[in-house]
Motif scaffolding. Structure first.
Motif, mmCIF file in Angstrom:
data_model
loop_
_atom_site.group_PDB
_atom_site.id
_atom_site.type_symbol
_atom_site.label_atom_id
_atom_site.label_comp_id
_atom_site.label_asym_id
_atom_site.label_seq_id
_atom_site.Cartn_x
_atom_site.Cartn_y
_atom_site.Cartn_z
ATOM 1 N N GLN A 58 0.811 25.568 -10.619
ATOM 2 C CA GLN A 58 -0.282 24.904 -11.334
ATOM 3 C C GLN A 58 0.255 24.269 -12.616
ATOM 4 N N ILE A 59 1.204 23.358 -12.436
ATOM 5 C CA ILE A 59 1.858 22.678 -13.543
ATOM 6 C C ILE A 59 2.041 21.204 -13.195
ATOM 7 N N ILE A 60 2.260 20.367 -14.226
ATOM 8 C CA ILE A 60 2.603 18.972 -13.966
ATOM 9 C C ILE A 60 3.275 18.388 -15.212
ATOM 10 N N PRO A 61 4.397 17.669 -15.038
ATOM 11 C CA PRO A 61 5.034 17.014 -16.186
ATOM 12 C C PRO A 61 4.167 15.858 -16.672
ATOM 13 N N VAL A 62 4.021 15.741 -17.994
ATOM 14 C CA VAL A 62 3.191 14.662 -18.528
ATOM 15 C C VAL A 62 4.014 13.632 -19.300
ATOM 16 N N SER A 63 5.199 14.025 -19.784
ATOM 17 C CA SER A 63 6.035 13.053 -20.492
ATOM 18 C C SER A 63 7.480 13.541 -20.504
ATOM 19 N N MET B 297 0.516 23.240 -18.299
ATOM 20 C CA MET B 297 0.495 24.482 -17.524
ATOM 21 C C MET B 297 -0.847 25.193 -17.685
ATOM 22 N N ALA B 298 -1.318 25.809 -16.607
ATOM 23 C CA ALA B 298 -2.508 26.652 -16.704
ATOM 24 C C ALA B 298 -2.160 27.971 -17.377
ATOM 25 N N ASP B 299 -0.913 28.433 -17.196
ATOM 26 C CA ASP B 299 -0.430 29.681 -17.801
ATOM 27 C C ASP B 299 0.891 29.386 -18.514
ATOM 28 N N PRO B 300 0.848 29.031 -19.795
ATOM 29 C CA PRO B 300 2.075 28.654 -20.500
ATOM 30 C C PRO B 300 3.019 29.816 -20.772
ATOM 31 N N PRO C 86 6.123 23.561 -23.107
ATOM 32 C CA PRO C 86 4.846 23.860 -22.442
ATOM 33 C C PRO C 86 3.627 23.542 -23.290
ATOM 34 N N ILE C 87 2.593 23.012 -22.648
ATOM 35 C CA ILE C 87 1.293 22.801 -23.281
ATOM 36 C C ILE C 87 0.221 23.298 -22.316
ATOM 37 N N ILE C 88 -1.010 23.441 -22.808
ATOM 38 C CA ILE C 88 -2.089 24.027 -22.000
ATOM 39 C C ILE C 88 -3.020 22.943 -21.458
ATOM 40 N N ALA C 89 -3.424 23.113 -20.186
ATOM 41 C CA ALA C 89 -4.459 22.281 -19.567
ATOM 42 C C ALA C 89 -5.246 23.151 -18.596
ATOM 43 N N SER C 90 -6.436 22.721 -18.228
ATOM 44 C CA SER C 90 -7.262 23.503 -17.305
ATOM 45 C C SER C 90 -6.735 23.399 -15.885
ATOM 46 N N VAL C 91 -7.051 24.413 -15.086
ATOM 47 C CA VAL C 91 -6.611 24.455 -13.691
ATOM 48 C C VAL C 91 -7.154 23.259 -12.917
ATOM 49 N N GLN C 92 -8.446 22.940 -13.126
ATOM 50 C CA GLN C 92 -9.064 21.831 -12.403
ATOM 51 C C GLN C 92 -8.415 20.501 -12.775
ATOM 52 N N ASP C 93 -8.136 20.306 -14.070
ATOM 53 C CA ASP C 93 -7.517 19.049 -14.508
ATOM 54 C C ASP C 93 -6.123 18.891 -13.928
ATOM 55 N N ALA D 1 -4.984 20.263 -11.102
ATOM 56 C CA ALA D 1 -5.105 20.003 -9.662
ATOM 57 C C ALA D 1 -5.450 18.540 -9.392
ATOM 58 N N GLN D 2 -6.360 17.985 -10.190
ATOM 59 C CA GLN D 2 -6.745 16.584 -10.013
ATOM 60 C C GLN D 2 -5.583 15.650 -10.366
ATOM 61 N N ALA D 3 -4.849 15.993 -11.433
ATOM 62 C CA ALA D 3 -3.706 15.177 -11.844
ATOM 63 C C ALA D 3 -2.620 15.176 -10.782
ATOM 64 N N ILE D 4 -2.423 16.309 -10.111
ATOM 65 C CA ILE D 4 -1.423 16.392 -9.037
ATOM 66 C C ILE D 4 -1.803 15.463 -7.899
ATOM 67 N N GLU D 5 -3.084 15.454 -7.521
ATOM 68 C CA GLU D 5 -3.542 14.592 -6.433
ATOM 69 C C GLU D 5 -3.330 13.112 -6.767
ATOM 70 N N LEU D 6 -3.560 12.755 -8.044
ATOM 71 C CA LEU D 6 -3.431 11.353 -8.451
ATOM 72 C C LEU D 6 -1.981 10.938 -8.665
ATOM 73 N N SER D 7 -1.125 11.911 -9.006
ATOM 74 C CA SER D 7 0.254 11.584 -9.384
ATOM 75 C C SER D 7 1.235 11.621 -8.228
ATOM 76 N N TYR D 8 0.811 12.174 -7.087
ATOM 77 C CA TYR D 8 1.698 12.249 -5.921
ATOM 78 C C TYR D 8 1.024 11.582 -4.724
ATOM 79 N N PRO D 9 0.639 10.320 -4.837
ATOM 80 C CA PRO D 9 -0.104 9.669 -3.742
ATOM 81 C C PRO D 9 0.687 9.589 -2.460
#
Length: 569
Positions: A89-94, A104-107, A126-133, A135-143
């Motif tokens: 439940q992680i995703i690189p943002v920059s 990360m949901a759990d930093p 590491p920075i914090i983001a919600s689990v739902q956000d 999951a949605q970012a993963i779907e949009l970032s790995y088309p």
């Protein structure tokens, strides 16, 4: 190493966001059902997710990011594989120089940070983001991961290696409906591809789930769900109908749950598929259980048990009478252990009968009965008839009610060896569960000979595992009396589909009913007293057994902690 759970409870209580009673209720739900404590607190509506994330950010000192307002560069996201992103439940943002900022949901998950660091070579911020956000970012970032494979399949696939095996049963759908569905070639090919891929990846389950504007397909591989490339949303109803046709279910019924099954030959092997269709808010959800006889290991020595556990099980299985219970949550391998014990005791001179719901594997030389509650053939009713057959060994698929356990115990007292399963989390807890079901302690004392508590842990992939040393502080927190403990971490490679794990093995705790344990049962002592006495007599807990497996390089510390977390809190 401070866990997110410990810091979370401290932060929420100190900030008076939840009460002690609410925290205890959430912890009780976690012990029963598992899952992240933060998710449970939000589900119970003790606190809003936005408030929780904000509080965690301030309390832990990690920055907070709102991914809904942040566009992630797909090239940055591809720094880590999509499987790793979904797993942790992680995703690189920059990315700046040699450092990547990781939402990360759990930093505090050092295993995720170490995995990404070793995988990419970058330093991690590491920075914090919600689990739902996330999951949605993963779907949009790995088309490319969620559409390309299916689209190519629909256009180009030329055939399938599946040969369906017909069984003599009543066909519910009309002939016209069956003919219409069977002629939809793309649907047939996509459905067959999902089944083939699941078998190739050695999955135990397939979940096909409808959402608002998309369809999700997940495989349970080695006990963990992994999201797969999904067909377009507009194919969902057709795929569900195709599965209903193969299972000979009513494709016109969309309001009620339905259960079915079908067999197919895939890659030259006969596979049994069990189907469950459940109506949900956005359509029908399909769960498919895969029973691959070629992958079944019904041998006590090949299940992954330690030598000590195997020796005790063989000794108990050779007893002429008594009851052996195997306990653990759903999916912990209890039924496989029962079948393995049956194979071990199978002998031409013994009359062995089983009562199951349903029969999962046909065992030659063993009489197997499937219960049918709708016509009155319950576990209890079947057992009463079986006792008239003069059996030596009786296997009961699951002890569910007082009538069944009462007959089982009386059978064990009258010269039969009875083996069964019980849904409890620990071996000592099984005894308390029997008492709560209404069984008198003196009957437990006279009939029960052994309780096996077990879990399944994923084996670390031998092709890509990496060795590392555990710090003294972490070793001390785990109560490990080992100098300079060395473990292996899961990295991921093509051999293990980039999961870092390949196959599973069983860890167990075996409680033998000694004289002193029996005295505690008669005295109606609590679970912790029974467990303490068993440990003083040599019983190793699930956590201790798992740690020894991790030290031997068979699994990872992370996997052991994941599987045994609820049993050690």
């Amino acid at each position: 190493m401070v866990s997110l759970k410990e810091r979370l409870t401290e932060i929420l209580i100190n900030n008076k966001l939840i009460t002690e009673d609410e925290l205890n209720e959430a912890l009780e739900v976690q012990n029963k059902k598992g899952g992240r404590l933060s998710d449970i607190i939000v589900e119970l509506k003790f606190i809003k997710e936005d408030d929780l994330i904000s509080t965690l950010s301030q309390g832990l000192g990690f920055p907070l990011i709102d991914l809904k307002r942040f566009k992630i560069d797909t090239e940055v996201a591809k720094i880590i594989p999509v499987e790793v992103a979904r797993h942790y439940q992680i995703i690189p943002v920059s990315r700046i120089g040699g450092t990547i900022t990781l939402a990360m949901a759990d930093p505090l998950n050092i295993f995720a940070i170490d995995h990404v660091k070793s995988l990419t070579g970058y330093k991690i911020n590491p920075i914090i983001a919600s689990v739902q956000d996330i999951a949605q970012a993963i779907e949009l970032s790995y088309p490319d991961q969620t559409r390309g494979a299916i689209d190519d399949l629909v256009k180009e696939i030329s055939g399938s290696s599946i040969e369906f095996i017909k069984e003599d049963r009543e066909i519910l759908p009309s002939g016209q409906e069956l003919n219409r569905i069977s002629q939809e070639v793309p649907v047939i090919k996509v459905t067959n591809m999902i089944l083939e891929e699941s078998v190739k990846k050695k999955s135990s389950d397939i979940l096909i789930e409808p959402w608002d504007k998309r369809m999700r397909v997940r495989f349970r591989i080695d006990g963990v769900l992994h999201e797969q490339a999904a067909p377009p949303w507009n194919m969902h109803n057709s795929i569900v109908s195709r599965i209903k046709v193969m299972s000979e279910l009513n494709i016109a019924e969309h309001r009620l749950p339905q259960d079915g099954r079908f067999k197919a030959k895939i890659m030259g092997r006969e596979i049994d598929f069990r189907i469950s269709v459940l109506p949900s808010s956005f359509g029908e959800k399909v769960a498919i259980r895969i029973l691959d006889k070629a992958q079944a290991t019904l041998d006590l020595t090949k299940l992954g048990f330690s030598e000590g556990t195997i020796a005790v099980l063989k000794k108990m299985a050779k007893l002429p009478h008594g009851m052996i219970l195997v306990c653990g949550p759903t999916g912990s391998g209890k039924t496989t252990t029962l079948y393995s014990i049956l194979k071990f005791v199978d002998d031409p001179h013994k009359n062995i009968v089983t009562v199951e719901d349903p029969v999962e594997y046909q065992l030659e030389g063993i009489n197997q009965v499937t219960v049918k509650p709708d016509i009155g053939l319950t576990f209890a009713a079947a057992l009463r008839s079986i006792l008239r057959q003069d059996p030596n060994v009786i296997m009961i698929g699951e002890v569910r009610d007082f009538d069944t356990v009462d007959i089982a115990i009386k059978s064990a007292l009258t010269g039969h060896l009875v083996i069964s399963t019980l849904h409890t989390t620990t071996s000592a807890g099984a005894i308390i569960r029997l008492v709560n079901m209404g069984v008198e302690p003196y009957l437990i004392d006279s009939s029960l000979v052994c309780v096996i508590g077990q879990r399944l842990v994923r084996k670390v992939c031998p092709y890509c595992r990496e060795k590392y040393s555990l710090s003294k502080d972490v070793a001390a927190s785990l109560k490990m009396d080992v100098k300079d403990p060395v473990f292996f971490k899961a990295k991921g490679c093509p051999q293990c589909f980039n999961t870092g794990y390949k196959g599973r093995l069983a860890i167990s705790e075996v409680l033998v009913m000694s004289a002193k344990v029996r005295e505690l049962v008669i005295a109606r002592e609590q679970e912790h007293a029974i467990k303490q006495q068993a440990r003083s007599e040599g019983m190793r807990t699930l956590r201790e057994e798992g740690l020894s497996m991790a030290l031997a390089g068979l699994t990872t510390l992370e996997e052991v902690l994941r599987v045994t977390a609820a049993d050690e809190t």
